[in-house]
Design a protein around this motif. Sequence first.
Motif, short mmCIF file in Angstrom:
data_model
loop_
_atom_site.label_atom_id
_atom_site.label_comp_id
_atom_site.label_asym_id
_atom_site.label_seq_id
_atom_site.Cartn_x
_atom_site.Cartn_y
_atom_site.Cartn_z
N GLU A 80 -62.40 -34.27 5.66
CA GLU A 80 -61.83 -33.23 4.78
C GLU A 80 -61.18 -32.11 5.60
O GLU A 80 -60.25 -31.46 5.13
CB GLU A 80 -62.91 -32.66 3.86
CG GLU A 80 -62.36 -31.68 2.84
CD GLU A 80 -63.20 -31.52 1.60
OE1 GLU A 80 -62.82 -30.72 0.74
OE2 GLU A 80 -64.23 -32.20 1.48
N GLN A 81 -61.66 -31.90 6.82
CA GLN A 81 -61.09 -30.87 7.69
C GLN A 81 -60.03 -31.43 8.64
O GLN A 81 -59.57 -30.74 9.54
CB GLN A 81 -62.21 -30.22 8.51
CG GLN A 81 -63.27 -29.55 7.66
CD GLN A 81 -64.41 -29.04 8.50
OE1 GLN A 81 -64.31 -27.97 9.12
NE2 GLN A 81 -65.51 -29.79 8.57
N GLN A 86 -63.60 -36.93 15.26
CA GLN A 86 -65.03 -36.69 14.96
C GLN A 86 -65.48 -37.56 13.78
O GLN A 86 -66.59 -38.10 13.78
CB GLN A 86 -65.28 -35.22 14.64
CG GLN A 86 -65.03 -34.27 15.81
CD GLN A 86 -63.65 -33.64 15.76
OE1 GLN A 86 -62.66 -34.35 15.50
NE2 GLN A 86 -63.58 -32.36 16.01
N ALA A 87 -64.60 -37.69 12.79
CA ALA A 87 -64.94 -38.52 11.62
C ALA A 87 -65.10 -39.98 12.04
O ALA A 87 -66.03 -40.66 11.60
CB ALA A 87 -63.85 -38.39 10.56
N TRP A 88 -64.21 -40.47 12.88
CA TRP A 88 -64.23 -41.87 13.29
C TRP A 88 -65.51 -42.21 14.06
O TRP A 88 -66.14 -43.25 13.83
CB TRP A 88 -63.01 -42.19 14.15
CG TRP A 88 -62.84 -43.64 14.46
CD1 TRP A 88 -63.12 -44.27 15.63
CD2 TRP A 88 -62.36 -44.66 13.57
NE1 TRP A 88 -62.84 -45.60 15.54
CE2 TRP A 88 -62.36 -45.88 14.29
CE3 TRP A 88 -61.92 -44.65 12.25
CZ2 TRP A 88 -61.95 -47.07 13.72
CZ3 TRP A 88 -61.50 -45.85 11.68
CH2 TRP A 88 -61.52 -47.05 12.41
N ILE A 212 -61.08 -37.08 -4.57
CA ILE A 212 -60.06 -36.38 -5.35
C ILE A 212 -59.56 -35.16 -4.57
O ILE A 212 -58.35 -34.91 -4.48
CB ILE A 212 -60.60 -35.98 -6.74
CG1 ILE A 212 -60.69 -37.20 -7.64
CG2 ILE A 212 -59.70 -34.92 -7.39
CD1 ILE A 212 -61.33 -36.94 -9.00
N ARG A 213 -60.50 -34.40 -3.99
CA ARG A 213 -60.09 -33.22 -3.18
C ARG A 213 -59.23 -33.66 -2.00
O ARG A 213 -58.24 -33.01 -1.66
CB ARG A 213 -61.31 -32.46 -2.68
CG ARG A 213 -62.08 -31.70 -3.74
CD ARG A 213 -63.02 -30.67 -3.13
NE ARG A 213 -63.91 -31.24 -2.13
CZ ARG A 213 -65.08 -31.81 -2.42
NH1 ARG A 213 -65.48 -31.93 -3.68
NH2 ARG A 213 -65.86 -32.29 -1.43
N LEU A 214 -59.62 -34.76 -1.38
CA LEU A 214 -58.86 -35.26 -0.23
C LEU A 214 -57.43 -35.63 -0.63
O LEU A 214 -56.47 -35.27 0.05
CB LEU A 214 -59.59 -36.48 0.36
CG LEU A 214 -58.99 -37.09 1.62
CD1 LEU A 214 -59.14 -36.15 2.79
CD2 LEU A 214 -59.68 -38.42 1.91
N VAL A 215 -57.29 -36.34 -1.75
CA VAL A 215 -55.97 -36.74 -2.21
C VAL A 215 -55.13 -35.52 -2.54
O VAL A 215 -53.95 -35.41 -2.17
CB VAL A 215 -56.06 -37.67 -3.44
CG1 VAL A 215 -54.67 -37.99 -3.98
CG2 VAL A 215 -56.80 -38.96 -3.09
N GLU A 216 -55.73 -34.56 -3.24
CA GLU A 216 -54.99 -33.36 -3.63
C GLU A 216 -54.50 -32.57 -2.42
O GLU A 216 -53.41 -32.01 -2.42
CB GLU A 216 -55.84 -32.49 -4.55
CG GLU A 216 -56.02 -33.11 -5.94
CD GLU A 216 -56.94 -32.30 -6.82
OE1 GLU A 216 -57.78 -31.55 -6.29
OE2 GLU A 216 -56.80 -32.42 -8.06
N ARG A 217 -55.32 -32.55 -1.37
CA ARG A 217 -54.88 -31.87 -0.13
C ARG A 217 -53.66 -32.58 0.46
O ARG A 217 -52.72 -31.92 0.94
CB ARG A 217 -56.03 -31.81 0.87
CG ARG A 217 -55.65 -31.11 2.19
CD ARG A 217 -56.86 -30.93 3.08
NE ARG A 217 -57.45 -32.19 3.51
CZ ARG A 217 -56.97 -32.94 4.48
NH1 ARG A 217 -55.86 -32.58 5.12
NH2 ARG A 217 -57.57 -34.05 4.83
N LEU A 218 -53.66 -33.89 0.42
CA LEU A 218 -52.55 -34.66 0.98
C LEU A 218 -51.28 -34.55 0.14
O LEU A 218 -50.17 -34.81 0.64
CB LEU A 218 -52.94 -36.13 1.13
CG LEU A 218 -53.99 -36.41 2.20
CD1 LEU A 218 -54.54 -37.81 2.04
CD2 LEU A 218 -53.39 -36.25 3.60
#
Length: 220
Positions: A80-81, A86-88, A212-218
């Motif tokens: 999300e950040q 780090q996520a991987w 949903i938050r992730l998509v909206e950021r993109l």
Amino acid sequence: RGELDAAERAFVQALRDEQELGNRRGQAITRCYLGLLAQERGDCDGAHSHFRRASDMLAEVGDHFRRAYVEGFLAWNHLEQDQQEQAWVLLEPTVAFFLDCGDRRLRAMFLASSGHLAVLRGDEADGQERLERAERIAQATKDPVVHTVVELFTAATEAAAAQRLPARQRLRAQTRVRRKVDKARAPRPPAEGKREERPPLARLSSEVRFVIRLVERLLR
């Protein structure tokens, strides 16, 4: 907002109760919920702190299944950040764990997120293959939440790709993605003979709301 405040008060009290009892597993599970609430509020640092402490406690008590689940949320916190590396690092062992343990629901969701992340990191062939596998697993679960999460990670991948398109094509692609988000938000009809009185927020799982938050950021 009122729902989040009420839920947070309840979980803070639950954490105090578990601390008084000395129940480390109970504290870890409650911290995971507090992390999800913090993530919902946009407090990524607070969420990370709760998830990390929960993961450490679960490691202490040997609860490997729940720890892998929390590590997956830690990976999504980094995602999300836009902290892709780090996520991987966190997501790969999480996917491997759920591939081995036989939980198809979590396997599909975390595999889909790793597919999205692989595409973002430049490995489109591997990412698309992961997304397709996740879709097949999701269909086999017959779980609408899992299916929605996988669909939304595919939509997030499409939203990221749309950013590289010429203006007119980008607009069309983003419109398609927004329709998928609207579909995910739409309340499902209640089971036959039952009334659905919960507010929209309560109808969506933490996993669905995250993507949903992730998509909206993109899409911004």
